[in-house]
Design an enzyme around this catalytic site. Sequence first.
Site, short mmCIF file in Angstrom:
data_model
loop_
_atom_site.label_atom_id
_atom_site.label_comp_id
_atom_site.label_asym_id
_atom_site.label_seq_id
_atom_site.Cartn_x
_atom_site.Cartn_y
_atom_site.Cartn_z
N GLU A 178 58.07 -26.14 -2.04
CA GLU A 178 58.97 -26.60 -0.99
C GLU A 178 59.45 -27.99 -1.36
O GLU A 178 58.68 -28.95 -1.36
CB GLU A 178 58.22 -26.61 0.35
CG GLU A 178 59.12 -26.91 1.54
CD GLU A 178 59.14 -28.38 1.92
OE1 GLU A 178 60.26 -28.93 2.08
OE2 GLU A 178 58.08 -28.99 2.04
N ASP A 233 65.39 -25.45 4.12
CA ASP A 233 64.16 -25.93 4.78
C ASP A 233 64.20 -25.66 6.28
O ASP A 233 63.17 -25.33 6.88
CB ASP A 233 63.97 -27.43 4.51
CG ASP A 233 65.19 -28.27 4.87
OD1 ASP A 233 66.31 -27.72 4.96
OD2 ASP A 233 65.03 -29.50 5.06
#
Length: 260
Positions: A7, A110
């Site tokens: 991420e 995200d």
Amino acid sequence: MMLLAIEQGNTNTLFAVHDGERWVSQWRAATDSSRTADEYAVWLAQLLHMGGLTFGVIDACIISSVVPQSLFNLRNLSRRYLHVEPLVIGENAKLGVEVRIDKPSEAGADRLVNAIGAHMIYGGPLIVIDSGTATTFDVIAKDGAFEGGIIAPGINLSMQALHEAAAKLPRIAIQRPARIVGKDTVGAMQSGVFWGYIALIEGLVARIKEERGEPLTVVATGGVASLFEGATKAIDHFDADLTIRGLLEIHRRNSHLGAQ
């Protein structure tokens, strides 16, 4: 199944390994768009070794990045060292969530991953606040659909701007000051930044709820969200794992669809 979830935000990049039952290791690195796949591999190999793992045990990879320049190298890391084709949010990963905004392609990876991670645990409707380089407020419908949100400058960005634009204002650390009204420059800046962001959160949450006309659960995540815990009643839950939980769920959905 041993999954590597990556991420990548504008400031930090999280690497996390899931063994099918739990997250066994997590590491963070400063985001650097010029870092090559080989440089990532050297760094990651050492950390895996410290955790008793190797590249050879990882058989799946999923990537969420808001830094397009880095995707090439992260994808090559997976292909070259893990020997797997990664799932990439915004490219070949099917999210299984409706994006109800005018231009769905503009929804950040995200933010969508957070929406899925939050809806899994808290249901809906929700407001998800992510405090990173930017502070985002995203609305998730009862059925899990992403319905848009708000993007504001992040708290670190605001502090940096104060320091760089005003010659006499120092660089300060983020912390909750002892009093609202500062008695010196540092105290005044800390109050402005900390309580200013609390006011931002409380004000925007109230306005979103008023506009929506329905009760919404408010969940906060992101690098500095924990600083606000205990300072406001506007946030119902603090959850640092929304993003990696969302990535894990997306990987599972795609595995069931035969995408890997």
